[in-house]
Design a protein around this motif. Sequence first.
Motif, PDB file in Angstrom:
ATOM      1  N   ILE A  83       1.032  -0.910   0.060  1.00 28.23           N
ATOM      2  CA  ILE A  83      -0.001   0.022  -0.235  1.00 28.23           C
ATOM      3  C   ILE A  83       0.947   1.128  -0.240  1.00 28.23           C
ATOM      4  O   ILE A  83       1.491   1.835   1.223  1.00 28.23           O
ATOM      5  CB  ILE A  83      -0.900  -0.083   1.276  1.00 28.23           C
ATOM      6  CG1 ILE A  83      -1.876  -1.183   1.364  1.00 28.23           C
ATOM      7  CG2 ILE A  83      -2.042   0.964   1.071  1.00 28.23           C
ATOM      8  CD1 ILE A  83      -2.484  -1.366   2.522  1.00 28.23           C
ATOM      9  N   ARG A 126      -3.408  -4.697  13.833  1.00 26.68           N
ATOM     10  CA  ARG A 126      -2.935  -3.197  13.987  1.00 26.68           C
ATOM     11  C   ARG A 126      -2.097  -3.275  15.248  1.00 26.68           C
ATOM     12  O   ARG A 126      -2.671  -3.355  16.223  1.00 26.68           O
ATOM     13  CB  ARG A 126      -4.075  -2.178  14.121  1.00 26.68           C
ATOM     14  CG  ARG A 126      -5.218  -2.036  12.856  1.00 26.68           C
ATOM     15  CD  ARG A 126      -6.075  -1.227  13.016  1.00 26.68           C
ATOM     16  NE  ARG A 126      -5.723   0.161  12.739  1.00 26.68           N
ATOM     17  CZ  ARG A 126      -6.617   1.268  12.838  1.00 26.68           C
ATOM     18  NH1 ARG A 126      -7.585   1.111  13.215  1.00 26.68           N
ATOM     19  NH2 ARG A 126      -5.815   2.482  12.682  1.00 26.68           N
ATOM     20  N   PHE A 134      -1.554  -3.332   9.460  1.00 25.27           N
ATOM     21  CA  PHE A 134      -2.574  -2.617   9.006  1.00 25.27           C
ATOM     22  C   PHE A 134      -2.808  -1.371  10.115  1.00 25.27           C
ATOM     23  O   PHE A 134      -3.794  -0.922  10.044  1.00 25.27           O
ATOM     24  CB  PHE A 134      -3.823  -3.355   8.839  1.00 25.27           C
ATOM     25  CG  PHE A 134      -3.762  -4.018   7.370  1.00 25.27           C
ATOM     26  CD1 PHE A 134      -2.723  -3.744   6.429  1.00 25.27           C
ATOM     27  CD2 PHE A 134      -4.892  -5.085   7.390  1.00 25.27           C
ATOM     28  CE1 PHE A 134      -3.053  -4.596   5.114  1.00 25.27           C
ATOM     29  CE2 PHE A 134      -5.116  -5.785   6.154  1.00 25.27           C
ATOM     30  CZ  PHE A 134      -3.919  -5.436   5.038  1.00 25.27           C
ATOM     31  N   LEU A 137      -4.014   1.703   8.203  1.00 22.93           N
ATOM     32  CA  LEU A 137      -4.814   1.560   7.310  1.00 22.93           C
ATOM     33  C   LEU A 137      -5.917   2.549   7.054  1.00 22.93           C
ATOM     34  O   LEU A 137      -6.682   2.901   6.234  1.00 22.93           O
ATOM     35  CB  LEU A 137      -5.747   0.031   7.638  1.00 22.93           C
ATOM     36  CG  LEU A 137      -6.656  -0.337   6.166  1.00 22.93           C
ATOM     37  CD1 LEU A 137      -5.681  -0.690   4.873  1.00 22.93           C
ATOM     38  CD2 LEU A 137      -7.111  -1.572   6.456  1.00 22.93           C
ATOM     39  N   ASP A 138      -6.341   3.245   8.248  1.00 17.76           N
ATOM     40  CA  ASP A 138      -7.421   4.295   8.351  1.00 17.76           C
ATOM     41  C   ASP A 138      -6.856   5.463   7.699  1.00 17.76           C
ATOM     42  O   ASP A 138      -7.711   6.228   7.461  1.00 17.76           O
ATOM     43  CB  ASP A 138      -7.650   4.502   9.789  1.00 17.76           C
ATOM     44  CG  ASP A 138      -6.479   4.996  10.857  1.00 17.76           C
ATOM     45  OD1 ASP A 138      -5.311   4.649  10.387  1.00 17.76           O
ATOM     46  OD2 ASP A 138      -6.593   5.768  11.816  1.00 17.76           O
ATOM     47  N   VAL A 140      -5.712   5.160   4.495  1.00 16.25           N
ATOM     48  CA  VAL A 140      -6.002   4.970   3.295  1.00 16.25           C
ATOM     49  C   VAL A 140      -7.046   5.780   3.017  1.00 16.25           C
ATOM     50  O   VAL A 140      -8.148   5.466   3.781  1.00 16.25           O
ATOM     51  CB  VAL A 140      -5.973   3.512   3.096  1.00 16.25           C
ATOM     52  CG1 VAL A 140      -6.073   3.150   1.462  1.00 16.25           C
ATOM     53  CG2 VAL A 140      -4.674   3.029   3.423  1.00 16.25           C
ATOM     54  N   ILE A 146      -4.084  -0.364  -3.851  1.00 18.24           N
ATOM     55  CA  ILE A 146      -3.522  -1.592  -3.290  1.00 18.24           C
ATOM     56  C   ILE A 146      -2.721  -2.452  -4.185  1.00 18.24           C
ATOM     57  O   ILE A 146      -3.737  -2.727  -5.167  1.00 18.24           O
ATOM     58  CB  ILE A 146      -4.671  -2.399  -2.597  1.00 18.24           C
ATOM     59  CG1 ILE A 146      -5.557  -1.209  -1.355  1.00 18.24           C
ATOM     60  CG2 ILE A 146      -4.397  -3.399  -1.636  1.00 18.24           C
ATOM     61  CD1 ILE A 146      -6.801  -1.648  -0.920  1.00 18.24           C
ATOM     62  N   SER A 162     -14.364   3.016   2.432  1.00 19.44           N
ATOM     63  CA  SER A 162     -13.714   2.549   3.512  1.00 19.44           C
ATOM     64  C   SER A 162     -15.038   2.941   4.654  1.00 19.44           C
ATOM     65  O   SER A 162     -15.536   3.946   4.666  1.00 19.44           O
ATOM     66  CB  SER A 162     -12.529   3.089   3.988  1.00 19.44           C
ATOM     67  OG  SER A 162     -12.643   4.518   4.151  1.00 19.44           O
ATOM     68  N   LEU A 184     -10.186  -5.370   2.557  1.00 18.93           N
ATOM     69  CA  LEU A 184      -8.994  -5.289   3.578  1.00 18.93           C
ATOM     70  C   LEU A 184      -9.664  -5.235   5.107  1.00 18.93           C
ATOM     71  O   LEU A 184     -10.448  -4.428   4.929  1.00 18.93           O
ATOM     72  CB  LEU A 184      -7.771  -4.360   3.516  1.00 18.93           C
ATOM     73  CG  LEU A 184      -7.503  -4.097   2.070  1.00 18.93           C
ATOM     74  CD1 LEU A 184      -5.987  -3.228   2.232  1.00 18.93           C
ATOM     75  CD2 LEU A 184      -6.617  -5.602   1.716  1.00 18.93           C
ATOM     76  N   THR A 186      -9.203  -4.953   9.345  1.00 22.74           N
ATOM     77  CA  THR A 186      -8.497  -4.794  10.535  1.00 22.74           C
ATOM     78  C   THR A 186      -9.176  -4.376  11.547  1.00 22.74           C
ATOM     79  O   THR A 186     -10.498  -4.206  11.653  1.00 22.74           O
ATOM     80  CB  THR A 186      -7.332  -3.976  10.345  1.00 22.74           C
ATOM     81  OG1 THR A 186      -6.334  -4.038  11.225  1.00 22.74           O
ATOM     82  CG2 THR A 186      -7.860  -2.569  10.078  1.00 22.74           C
ATOM     83  N   VAL A 199     -11.514  -1.667   4.262  1.00 17.37           N
ATOM     84  CA  VAL A 199     -11.138  -0.786   3.191  1.00 17.37           C
ATOM     85  C   VAL A 199     -11.054  -1.373   1.778  1.00 17.37           C
ATOM     86  O   VAL A 199     -10.765  -2.807   1.839  1.00 17.37           O
ATOM     87  CB  VAL A 199      -9.531  -0.417   3.098  1.00 17.37           C
ATOM     88  CG1 VAL A 199      -9.053   0.540   2.073  1.00 17.37           C
ATOM     89  CG2 VAL A 199      -9.471   0.665   4.435  1.00 17.37           C
TER      90      VAL A 199
END
Length: 207
Positions: A83, A126, A134, A137-138, A140, A146, A162, A184, A186, A199
Amino acid sequence: MKQHKNRKKVLAWLMMLVGMILILLPIGGRIYTQYEQQKLYAQYQQSLLEREAALETMNETLGSGINIEDTANDTQVIGLVTIPKINVSLLFAEGVTKQALKYAVGHMPGTSMPGEVGNCAIAGHRSYTFGEYFNRLDEVEVGDDIQITMGETTYTYKVYESFLVDPSEVWVTEPVEDRKIVTLITCHPVVKANQRLIVRGEWVPGT
């Protein structure tokens, strides 16, 4: 005269046979159709059970955090998940067990593989202690890439949404028709982990 009667008998028998075939064909067709429908339904039920079992395993894994004593003996690495937005390149393993997710992000059994039509679900921790995984990831956003690399092939997905869900919401792993997407998954927030951050990206044709 006798031969003529025999011909008539044979002809009558053939006509009766053709009639029986014409009668039995639709019945046989219905039986075969019902058999195929039942087989497909059984496959669907099996797939649903596999995804539910995988989701249960994933939730147990994500909720329990990372155990330093877990080993990677049974972990099968099948590629890399990259990513660029959050500058991570993660090992991509088959399965969502504690062992797999300690060292990698994992492909959820029962979901599509990268590059296939359907929904490829990938779960990851996470964690700020044992690795990045991840944990960002928040960050993204829609439009970010990806990338999933398997062997010499890289599949690029463009993020289109997301959102947050409860851990029991299995629908996020359900298959989709005529699309190639990646999901994705998490835990959220990092400490309590009482929700799941989702996501989603869609495959970019030609990549």
